[in-house]
Design a protein around this motif. Structure first.
Motif, PDB file in Angstrom:
ATOM      1  N   VAL A 276      -4.728  -1.142 -11.217  1.00 51.79           N
ATOM      2  CA  VAL A 276      -3.308  -0.981 -11.511  1.00 51.79           C
ATOM      3  C   VAL A 276      -2.491  -2.005 -10.726  1.00 51.79           C
ATOM      4  N   TYR A 277      -1.629  -2.753 -11.413  1.00 47.68           N
ATOM      5  CA  TYR A 277      -0.731  -3.676 -10.731  1.00 47.68           C
ATOM      6  C   TYR A 277       0.311  -2.885  -9.938  1.00 47.68           C
ATOM      7  N   TRP A 278       0.797  -3.477  -8.844  1.00 50.93           N
ATOM      8  CA  TRP A 278       1.719  -2.746  -7.991  1.00 50.93           C
ATOM      9  C   TRP A 278       2.960  -2.233  -8.724  1.00 50.93           C
TER      10      TRP A 278
ATOM     11  N   ILE B  12      -1.556  -0.172   2.301  1.00 51.95           N
ATOM     12  CA  ILE B  12      -1.608  -0.662   0.914  1.00 51.95           C
ATOM     13  C   ILE B  12      -1.335  -2.160   0.859  1.00 51.95           C
ATOM     14  N   ILE B  13      -2.236  -2.882   0.199  1.00 54.58           N
ATOM     15  CA  ILE B  13      -2.019  -4.288  -0.136  1.00 54.58           C
ATOM     16  C   ILE B  13      -1.362  -4.283  -1.508  1.00 54.58           C
ATOM     17  N   MET B  14      -0.075  -4.540  -1.540  1.00 55.70           N
ATOM     18  CA  MET B  14       0.704  -4.432  -2.778  1.00 55.70           C
ATOM     19  C   MET B  14       0.545  -5.733  -3.568  1.00 55.70           C
ATOM     20  N   ASP B  15      -0.377  -5.727  -4.518  1.00 53.09           N
ATOM     21  CA  ASP B  15      -0.752  -6.966  -5.202  1.00 53.09           C
ATOM     22  C   ASP B  15      -0.537  -6.836  -6.705  1.00 53.09           C
ATOM     23  N   GLY B  16      -0.298  -7.980  -7.356  1.00 47.84           N
ATOM     24  CA  GLY B  16      -0.230  -8.018  -8.806  1.00 47.84           C
ATOM     25  C   GLY B  16       1.158  -8.158  -9.387  1.00 47.84           C
ATOM     26  N   ASN B  17       2.179  -8.311  -8.547  1.00 42.92           N
ATOM     27  CA  ASN B  17       3.546  -8.419  -9.070  1.00 42.92           C
ATOM     28  C   ASN B  17       3.705  -9.604 -10.018  1.00 42.92           C
ATOM     29  N   GLY B  18       3.181 -10.759  -9.599  1.00 38.80           N
ATOM     30  CA  GLY B  18       3.334 -11.961 -10.403  1.00 38.80           C
ATOM     31  C   GLY B  18       2.617 -11.876 -11.728  1.00 38.80           C
TER      32      GLY B  18
ATOM     33  N   ARG C  57      -5.923  -1.471  -2.338  1.00 39.03           N
ATOM     34  CA  ARG C  57      -5.434  -2.727  -2.884  1.00 39.03           C
ATOM     35  C   ARG C  57      -5.241  -2.557  -4.379  1.00 39.03           C
ATOM     36  N   THR C  58      -4.066  -2.920  -4.846  1.00 33.46           N
ATOM     37  CA  THR C  58      -3.780  -2.851  -6.267  1.00 33.46           C
ATOM     38  C   THR C  58      -4.140  -4.164  -6.959  1.00 33.46           C
ATOM     39  N   SER C  59      -4.147  -4.154  -8.285  1.00 32.94           N
ATOM     40  CA  SER C  59      -4.296  -5.327  -9.162  1.00 32.94           C
ATOM     41  C   SER C  59      -5.731  -5.698  -9.497  1.00 32.94           C
TER      42      SER C  59
ATOM     43  N   THR D 298       1.453   1.977   5.791  1.00 31.40           N
ATOM     44  CA  THR D 298       1.622   0.568   6.135  1.00 31.40           C
ATOM     45  C   THR D 298       1.539  -0.256   4.861  1.00 31.40           C
ATOM     46  N   LEU D 299       2.554  -1.095   4.629  1.00 29.50           N
ATOM     47  CA  LEU D 299       2.638  -1.889   3.409  1.00 29.50           C
ATOM     48  C   LEU D 299       2.569  -3.378   3.747  1.00 29.50           C
ATOM     49  N   TYR D 300       1.699  -4.090   3.040  1.00 28.51           N
ATOM     50  CA  TYR D 300       1.525  -5.533   3.229  1.00 28.51           C
ATOM     51  C   TYR D 300       2.523  -6.232   2.320  1.00 28.51           C
ATOM     52  N   ALA D 301       3.645  -6.672   2.886  1.00 26.04           N
ATOM     53  CA  ALA D 301       4.746  -7.199   2.091  1.00 26.04           C
ATOM     54  C   ALA D 301       4.715  -8.719   1.952  1.00 26.04           C
TER      55      ALA D 301
END
Length: 250
Positions: free
Chosen positions: A221-223, A25-31, A196-198, A68-71
Motif C-alpha cells: 500500500v502506498y502511503w 513507519i517508513i512513509m514511502d510511495g507518495n511520488g 514500510r509502505t509502497s 516514529t515517522l520517517y519524513a
C-alpha cells in the motif's frame, strides 16, 4: 514515563504476544502514487501528509504509545530542488496547521535528525512545536527529519569519543550499549514494529541501531492510501507473532 537510556530494551517479562508499544513507519510511495494519477510528485506528498493525522489518531486505540515517522532522510537532498523546497514548505505548513490539534489530543512531538542544514525558520518552528507539546503523554510522536541512521551513529560515536578523550567516560567501560545515550532516540524505547509502505523491502538507513530486534512489515500500500484500516491489519498480525529475542520460549 520514558525508559532511561541505560535500561535493557529486551527486559520485559513477556513480550511474545504483546501489542506494539512503539511503531516506526517508513512513509514511502507518495511520488509513485501521484504519478499513477497523472499528478506531480508534490501532490502525492500533500496527500500523504493528510494520512499522518489519521494514523496519529488511530495509534492510541491500538495501544501504541510511541510512533516514529520517517519524513525526510539525509539522502533526500539528492532529489530535484523543486521537490525538496516543496517538502520543506509542506513541513512548515504541517506544523502551522496541526499544532493546535496535536496539543488538544495530548500528543508529544519530537524531532530527530541533524537540524543544522535545515532552514532557520523551520528549525524554530520545530522547536516551538516540541515546546508546545512537551507536557503531553497520550502519544509520543517522533518525526525523523533530515535523519539517516549512519549519520546518527557517526554523530553519537563522535560525542562518545569526545567524552572518552575528556575523561568523562572510561575507555575500559565502553561496550556494546555505550552508544545508546548518545543516539537521537536516547530517551525512547526501541521500536517493536517497523512498517514500510509502497512494496519496497529495505530499511533505507532508518533506525539501524534501534531496530535490531524489531519486527518488520512491508506492505504494498502506498502511503497516501495507508490509513486506520491497514494499520489495524498490520498490528493484528504483529500481535500473533512470537518474539523470542534470541531465546527459546517454552
Amino acid at each position: 514515563m520514558f525508559r532511561a537510556p541505560h535500561e535493557d530494551p529486551l527486559a520485559a517479562k513477556d513480550t511474545s504476544h504483546s501489542p506494539a508499544s512503539h511503531v516506526a513507519i517508513i512513509m514511502d510511495g507518495n511520488g509513485r502514487w501521484a504519478k499513477g494519477r497523472g499528478k506531480p510528485r508534490l501532490y502525492g506528498h500533500k496527500m500523504g501528509a493528510r494520512r499522518v493525522r489519521e494514523v496519529v489518531e488511530a495509534c492510541p486505540d491500538h495501544g501504541v504509545r510511541y510512533l516514529t515517522l520517517y519524513a525526510f532522510s539525509t539522502e533526500n537532498w539528492k532529489r530535484a530542488p523543486s521537490e525538496v523546497a516543496g517538502l520543506m514548505a509542506l513541513f512548515r505548513q504541517f506544523i502551522r496547521s496541526e499544532t493546535a490539534e496535536l496539543v488538544a489530543q495530548g500528543v508529544r512531538v519530537r524531532f530527530i535528525g541533524d537540524r543544522g542544514p535545515l532552514n532557520p525558520k523551520l528549525r524554530r518552528m520545530m522547536a516551538g512545536l516540541e515546546e508546545a507539546t512537551a507536557c503531553n503523554g497520550a502519544l509520543n510522536l517522533t518525526v525523523a527529519l533530515n535523519y539517516g541512521a549512519r549519520d546518527e551513529l557517526s554523530r553519537a560515536a563522535l560525542r562518545l569519543a569526545q567524552d572518552v578523550a575528556a575523561g568523562r567516560v572510561s575507555a575500559d567501560a565502553v561496550g556494546a550499549d555505550s552508544l545508546r545515550p548518545y543516539l537521537d532516540t536516547a530517551d525512547l524505547p526501541d521500536p517493536d514494529l517497523v512498517i514500510r509502505t509502497s512494496g519496497e523491502s529495505r530499511v533505507s538507513n532508518f533506525l539501524l541501531w534501534q531496530s535490531a530486534y524489531s519486527e518488520f512489515e512491508f506492505t504494498p500500500v502506498y502511503w497516501p492510501d495507508f490509513g486506520r484500516a491497514e494499520l489495524g491489519r498490520i498490528l493484528a498480525r504483529f500481535g500473533s507473532r512470537e518474539r523470542r529475542f534470541g531465546a527459546v520460549l517454552s
